[in-house]
Design an enzyme around this catalytic site. Structure first.
Site, PDB file in Angstrom:
ATOM      1  N   CYS A  88       0.820  -1.223   0.000  1.00  0.00           N
ATOM      2  CA  CYS A  88       0.000   0.000   0.000  1.00  0.00           C
ATOM      3  C   CYS A  88       0.847   1.263   0.000  1.00  0.00           C
ATOM      4  O   CYS A  88       0.318   2.366  -0.130  1.00  0.00           O
ATOM      5  CB  CYS A  88      -0.933   0.000   1.196  1.00  0.00           C
ATOM      6  SG  CYS A  88      -1.802  -1.556   1.378  1.00  0.00           S
ATOM      7  N   HIS A 337      -9.300   3.835  -1.288  1.00  0.00           N
ATOM      8  CA  HIS A 337      -7.935   3.337  -1.140  1.00  0.00           C
ATOM      9  C   HIS A 337      -7.554   2.399  -2.299  1.00  0.00           C
ATOM     10  O   HIS A 337      -7.451   1.195  -2.118  1.00  0.00           O
ATOM     11  CB  HIS A 337      -7.799   2.636   0.218  1.00  0.00           C
ATOM     12  CG  HIS A 337      -6.432   2.130   0.537  1.00  0.00           C
ATOM     13  ND1 HIS A 337      -5.271   2.681   0.021  1.00  0.00           N
ATOM     14  CD2 HIS A 337      -6.019   1.100   1.335  1.00  0.00           C
ATOM     15  CE1 HIS A 337      -4.220   2.007   0.494  1.00  0.00           C
ATOM     16  NE2 HIS A 337      -4.645   1.042   1.272  1.00  0.00           N
TER      17      HIS A 337
END
Ligand SMILES: [Zn+2]
Lengths: 390, 131
Positions: A88, A337
């Site tokens: 991420c 996200h």
């Protein structure tokens, strides 16, 4: 090393973009940033793209080449393109690589992009792809999920510091409030603490509304040496610091489960590089993949003491108008996200704010902004500091 | 999880076998062949853990990991072994009510199932010492 500036930015809409492919969204972001910067394809010396798992999400690797090609930078111009992966934190790391190549003098105009197309696979497969950011053999095989790992951080934080589920929920509520003010956000609806607490339990104490969603989206920005930035834009935003740190891949090997030492170290290095402290920062985009992650982030980045993140959030200090506005974009929770894009999106938000172009969510008079991008449960952290003045 | 990938570390998973650095005294589980303190100066040997320890933190997972659906909800914990290192494992037993600081010991159990290939794999879980 040369000073580096950001001269162009662009986010696509974030959300479930059923009708659009990975290459569609990343080209929109890339071309948008190039247009915003007013540079031509011939000026571009390099492209870095953050992407976590094209292989798992869309069965496509070699993302750097794909994106250069469909941005029109390959067949005639042969611009070098590099994919960067750190789960991420891929986007933040792509930005850092782009900054380093410009700072070193090796390249002048460089594009840093990030993209993830996550909704072509089902939720279970997406979760499984994300779980690969943890230690597959020694966490995953025991039955760990990503929410499960952060839930264990939350459990100990609550036990040790008295943090409450309500305080965690306040982070999500605030991020949804900010998301309402951001046109690109995935969720533009307000939620309440009760709604968070009454949403289904994913991994105790984290409810589904404590978790960031599955998102499609892409972001890009254009970098230039600071000395020529004004040739392209009246409002260049300067990079004051780029810093990165690593920690153990598995949560169980950390020095302290409630502290992301990689965040602490990356922040420390960034503050030293910028010759600034937490009190100088006017707003920050933190990596709130889960509400507890935002609570830990405000502590680990030095905005409040360890253990006080819950009450700090509950008292409104992280809201727009508070001591340190956190996640004016809506954060990972409300803006969405798309993992590879997130680190770049955070930087786009800070640039937009420092330019004074953030509309209803504008932090008045912002001079310094920070981004904080985390990979996995904290094995990689990337921190950047940006400034309106050189 | 492929069969070879699981078998490769079978001894560690079944018997809680890790490593120990003779140089600095630190114990490692999962096994490490390079000491994090001494690096190339370290002297690593195999070590079988006693299997007793304490819950550092835990969660009850409701949305299961792939292959663990039949077990949900299940208790997952970080357990600090008495020799020092921590690991991630499930805590099982009839009516487990895990808490931070709970004393636990290792047991040999089915871990999960490998999707379409139908592989069932075994390894270490923990039960309360007083349970
Ligand atoms: Zn050693």
């Amino acid at each position: 090393m040369r000073d580096v500036a950001i001269i162009g930015v662009k986010n696509t809409k974030f959300g479930e973009l059923w009708e659009r492919s990975l290459r569609d969204i990343v080209v929109e972001a890339g071309i948008g940033a190039i247009e915003d910067a007013g540079v031509g394809g011939k000026d571009i010396d390099g492209l870095y793209v953050g992407n976590m798992s094209g292989g798992r999400f869309v069965d496509q690797e070699h993302i750097g080449a794909l994106i250069a090609d469909y941005s029109g930078l390959s067949r005639n111009l042969h611009v070098p393109a590099t994919r960067v992966e750190a789960a991420c934190a891929s986007g933040g790391l792509a930005l850092r690589q782009a900054i380093l190549t410009v700072a070193s003098g090796y390249s002048d105009i460089v594009v840093a992009a990030g993209a993830e197309k996550m909704t072509d696979v089902g939720a279970q497969e997406a979760s499984s792809a994300l779980a690969a950011a943890a230690d597959r053999e020694w966490e995953g095989m025991a039955g760990a999920t990503f929410p499960g790992l952060y839930a264990m951080i939350a459990k100990l934080h609550m036990h040790r510091y008295g943090t409450t589920s309500e305080q965690l929920a306040e982070a999500a509520v605030k991020n949804h409030r900010n998301g309402c003010l951001n046109p690109i956000a995935q969720y533009r609806n307000e939620i309440t603490v009760d709604q968070v607490l009454n949403s289904i339990m994913v991994a105790d104490p984290l409810h589904i509304f404590d978790c960031s969603p599955i998102t499609d989206g892409a972001s890009a920005l254009v970098l230039a040496p600071a000395e020529i930035a004004h040739e392209y834009t009246d409002t260049p935003i300067y990079i004051k610091a780029t810093a990165q740190a690593s920690d153990t891949i598995a949560l169980h090997d950390r020095r302290d489960i409630t502290t992301l030492d990689a965040s602490v170290m990356a922040a420390k290095r960034a503050y030293e590089m910028a010759k600034l402290g937490p009190g100088d920062i006017d707003l920050v985009e933190v990596h709130d993949c889960f509400t507890i992650a935002e609570i830990c982030a405000v502590e680990d980045l030095g905005f409040t003491e360890k253990g006080k993140g819950g009450i700090f959030t509950e008292e409104g200090e992280t809201a727009i108008g508070g001591l340190i506005p956190v996640n004016t974009s809506g954060g990972l929770k409300a803006c969405g996200h798309p993992v590879g894009a997130t680190g770049i999106k955070q930087a786009v938000e800070i640039v937009t704010q420092l330019r004074g172009e953030a509309g209803k969510r504008q932090v008045e008079g912002a001079e310094y902004g920070m981004t904080h991008n985390v990979g996995g449960s904290g094995a990689t952290a990337v921190v950047h500091i940006f400034s309106r003045e050189r | 999880m492929s069969v070879p990938r699981f078998w490769r570390k079978l001894d560690s998973r079944y018997n809680l076998k890790g490593t120990h650095c003779v140089e600095c005294g630190e114990y490692f589980y999962p096994p490490r062949n390079t000491c994090v303190n001494c690096r190339r100066q370290g002297q690593i040997e195999a070590y079988r853990f006693k299997g007793t320890g304490e819950i550092v933190t835990y969660t009850v997972i409701h949305t299961a990991a792939e292959g663990f659906e039949k077990q949900a909800p299940y208790t997952l914990a970080i357990i600090k072994l008495d020799e020092g290192p921590s690991l991630t494992a499930q805590v099982v037993g009839s009516s487990v009510n895990a808490y931070i600081g709970m004393r636990v010991r290792s047991v040999f159990r089915k871990l999960g199932e490998g999707g379409e290939r139908g592989m069932i794999y075994y390894g270490t879980k923990f039960i309360p010492v007083d349970g």
